[in-house]
Design a protein around this motif. Structure first.
Motif, PDB file in Angstrom:
ATOM      1  N   ALA A 214       0.905  -1.127   0.099  1.00 10.14           N
ATOM      2  CA  ALA A 214      -0.013  -0.017   0.135  1.00 10.14           C
ATOM      3  C   ALA A 214       1.132   1.257  -0.114  1.00 10.14           C
ATOM      4  N   GLY A 215       2.135   1.119  -0.212  1.00  8.05           N
ATOM      5  CA  GLY A 215       2.942   2.236  -0.426  1.00  8.05           C
ATOM      6  C   GLY A 215       3.278   2.887   0.831  1.00  8.05           C
ATOM      7  N   GLN A 216       3.627   4.180   0.647  1.00  9.91           N
ATOM      8  CA  GLN A 216       4.028   5.163   1.953  1.00  9.91           C
ATOM      9  C   GLN A 216       3.678   6.412   1.792  1.00  9.91           C
ATOM     10  N   SER A 217       3.360   7.026   3.125  1.00  5.61           N
ATOM     11  CA  SER A 217       2.645   8.130   3.435  1.00  5.61           C
ATOM     12  C   SER A 217       3.394   9.050   4.344  1.00  5.61           C
ATOM     13  N   THR A 218       3.010  10.345   4.714  1.00  2.73           N
ATOM     14  CA  THR A 218       3.679  11.315   5.381  1.00  2.73           C
ATOM     15  C   THR A 218       2.778  12.310   5.896  1.00  2.73           C
ATOM     16  N   GLN A 219       3.111  13.219   6.967  1.00  4.26           N
ATOM     17  CA  GLN A 219       2.099  14.114   7.415  1.00  4.26           C
ATOM     18  C   GLN A 219       2.844  15.136   7.573  1.00  4.26           C
ATOM     19  N   MET A 220       2.139  16.511   7.343  1.00  2.00           N
ATOM     20  CA  MET A 220       2.849  17.830   7.568  1.00  2.00           C
ATOM     21  C   MET A 220       1.791  18.477   8.523  1.00  2.00           C
ATOM     22  N   ILE A 221       2.441  19.181   9.370  1.00  2.00           N
ATOM     23  CA  ILE A 221       1.567  19.901  10.411  1.00  2.00           C
ATOM     24  C   ILE A 221       1.375  21.435   9.876  1.00  2.00           C
ATOM     25  N   TYR A 249      -0.498  14.061   4.170  1.00  2.00           N
ATOM     26  CA  TYR A 249      -1.636  14.095   5.260  1.00  2.00           C
ATOM     27  C   TYR A 249      -1.261  15.546   5.485  1.00  2.00           C
ATOM     28  N   TYR A 250      -2.452  16.421   5.816  1.00  2.00           N
ATOM     29  CA  TYR A 250      -2.358  17.682   6.325  1.00  2.00           C
ATOM     30  C   TYR A 250      -2.882  17.489   7.542  1.00  2.00           C
ATOM     31  N   SER A 251      -2.134  17.925   8.672  1.00  2.00           N
ATOM     32  CA  SER A 251      -2.816  18.083  10.248  1.00  2.00           C
ATOM     33  C   SER A 251      -2.819  19.345  10.619  1.00  2.00           C
ATOM     34  N   ALA A 252      -3.865  20.171  10.747  1.00  2.00           N
ATOM     35  CA  ALA A 252      -3.899  21.599  11.440  1.00  2.00           C
ATOM     36  C   ALA A 252      -3.318  21.611  12.974  1.00  2.00           C
ATOM     37  N   PHE A 253      -2.347  22.255  13.045  1.00  2.00           N
ATOM     38  CA  PHE A 253      -1.688  22.409  14.523  1.00  2.00           C
ATOM     39  C   PHE A 253      -2.556  22.616  15.515  1.00  2.00           C
ATOM     40  N   SER A 254      -2.627  21.652  16.583  1.00  3.71           N
ATOM     41  CA  SER A 254      -3.358  21.635  17.618  1.00  3.71           C
ATOM     42  C   SER A 254      -2.858  21.974  18.773  1.00  3.71           C
ATOM     43  N   PRO A 255      -3.086  23.212  19.649  1.00  2.42           N
ATOM     44  CA  PRO A 255      -2.376  23.851  20.739  1.00  2.42           C
ATOM     45  C   PRO A 255      -2.444  22.751  21.846  1.00  2.42           C
ATOM     46  N   ILE A 256      -1.538  22.404  22.608  1.00  4.76           N
ATOM     47  CA  ILE A 256      -1.422  21.416  23.406  1.00  4.76           C
ATOM     48  C   ILE A 256      -1.360  21.947  24.792  1.00  4.76           C
TER      49      ILE A 256
END
Length: 406
Positions: A214-221, A249-256
């Motif tokens: 199924a290949g590879q993926s990545t994430q950017m914040i 994949y794009y992930s909106a920064f979530s304040p922690i």
């Protein structure tokens, strides 16, 4: 600590990783087993395969202990969150238990870095190896790859996992140096190259053992720093070209909790993440380039989708005669997708396309009307003014529904 307590902590800690998908995975035989369902249980994420099937995955971390102190990460070394750690055997037990209960059809497993990159990668691989070899597990497995790990360990992971992912996290080397100085963009891309090499070996050598089919993926914040959308999408385009990634994949920064001052105190608009996904789809499926979507540095418009924005900037291309235009251009008309484009091309081999044909194909006519011509329709001149069209077609916030008493 009880297993359920660990699951509560490590399933919650895994929610920040968006690079969880199963598209492109081969179907596996599950003779003698009941059909798998889909639940909304703790630690379960949902993905959709290209044929529309919903795939549910147990999504957990092996541990949220971590040697690194990435400023945007809730599990950073200096964070005061509750900590837990599974043994590989415990993850296997949980996966099989959820699988037998028809709650999931696979596993998404990531981890903080403990002891060393190699040790952590060994633990992740052990989980997949136990599932495949000792329990004959035929479900889907997605493993997070630790960039600094030995390439031999990454290659071994590819033999057991359906998909591997290496999170690039931040789109520029400068951002990574500022917010995650213990990570190196070079090692991240080297891991991507190792996975890409494994995939190419399978393609070129039919007798080679399976490798991450199924290949590879990545994430950017998105929004953890001031990087603009142009830089993000140009970076994604390079990753697709250099490593043949299946998805970014794009992930909106979530304040922690207790966020350091080096990251924003507020999250970016979720619409920004949505527009990036739309633009990414144009790169992957519609033949757009990042340069076409951006005239220079900057952000995607939030009030209109990127396909419409491009059409408004290129009024010289439109309106297109659907009975003569190239399919690649028809697909660039706002409100007309790839499937509809193919249906129109098939139809015009038989007869002239009429306006009612687009209505019957359920095109988004409100957006599409100003951009096409048929045998019985030509847009009015007033509709061709880009400023007017933008005002007419822009997305408007949905009104808030009032409560019963005001």
């Amino acid at each position: 600590m009880q297993l359920i307590e660990k699951l509560s902590i490590l399933a919650d800690a895994a929610k920040y990783d968006a690079s969880c998908a199963s598209s492109g995975a081969p179907k596996r035989s599950s003779e003698g087993k009941a059909g798998l369902g889909s639940t909304d249980g703790m630690g379960i994420c949902h993905s959709y395969t290209p044929d529309g099937r919903c795939v549910s995955l147990l999504k957990v971390l092996l541990t949220n202990f971590c040697l690194y102190d990435c400023q945007y990460c809730v599990n950073r070394r200096s964070s005061d969150v509750p900590r837990a750690r599974f043994s590989p055997e415990e993850v296997v037990t949980l996966t099989l238990d959820f699988y037998r209960r028809n709650c999931v059809s696979g596993l998404f497993l990531s981890s903080g870095i403990i002891r060393s990159a190699d040790y952590t990668m060994e633990q992740l691989v052990r989980v997949a190896k136990l599932l495949r070899e000792e329990h004959d597990f035929r479900g889907y497995i997605h493993l997070k790859t630790i960039p600094e790990a030995d390439p031999a360990l990454i290659a071994e992971a590819g033999r057991y996992a359906d998909r591997l992912s290496v999170n690039i996290e931040l789109p520029t080397d400068a951002s990574l140096q500022t917010l995650a100085p213990e990570k190196q963009i070079v090692s991240i891309k080297q891991a991507m190259q190792t996975i890409y090499t494994g995939e190419q070996t399978v393609l070129n050598e039919p007798r080679a053992p399976r490798f991450a089919p199924a290949g590879q993926s990545t994430q950017m914040i998105v929004g953890a720093d001031d990087t603009d959308d142009s830089t993000i999408l140009h970076g994604a385009e390079a990753l697709y070209g250099n490593f043949k990634l299946r998805r970014v994949y794009y992930s909106a920064f979530s304040p922690i909790p207790n966020s350091p001052k080096s990251v924003p105190l507020a999250a970016p608009p979720l619409m920004r993440e949505h527009r990036l996904y739309q633009a990414d789809f144009l790169l992957r499926s519609y033949g757009f380039s990042a340069n076409e979507l951006f005239q220079g540095p900057g952000h995607l418009a939030l009030d209109i989708d990127p396909k419409l924005a491009w059409a408004l900037e290129h009024r010289e291309v439109f309106p297109l005669d659907l009975n003569r235009a190239e399919p690649t251009l028809i697909a660039r008309i706002p409100g007309i997708g790839l499937r509809t484009t193919q249906r129109l091309v098939d139809l015009r081999r038989e007869r002239k396309i009429r306006f009612e044909d687009l209505a019957r194909m359920r095109c988004v006519l409100a957006k599409a009307k100003p951009f096409f011509i048929t045998s019985d329709y030509h847009p009015q001149q007033a509709e061709s003014t880009s400023v007017l069209l933008r005002e007419q077609l822009r997305d408007r916030p949905q009104p808030q529904q009032m409560g019963l008493w005001g």
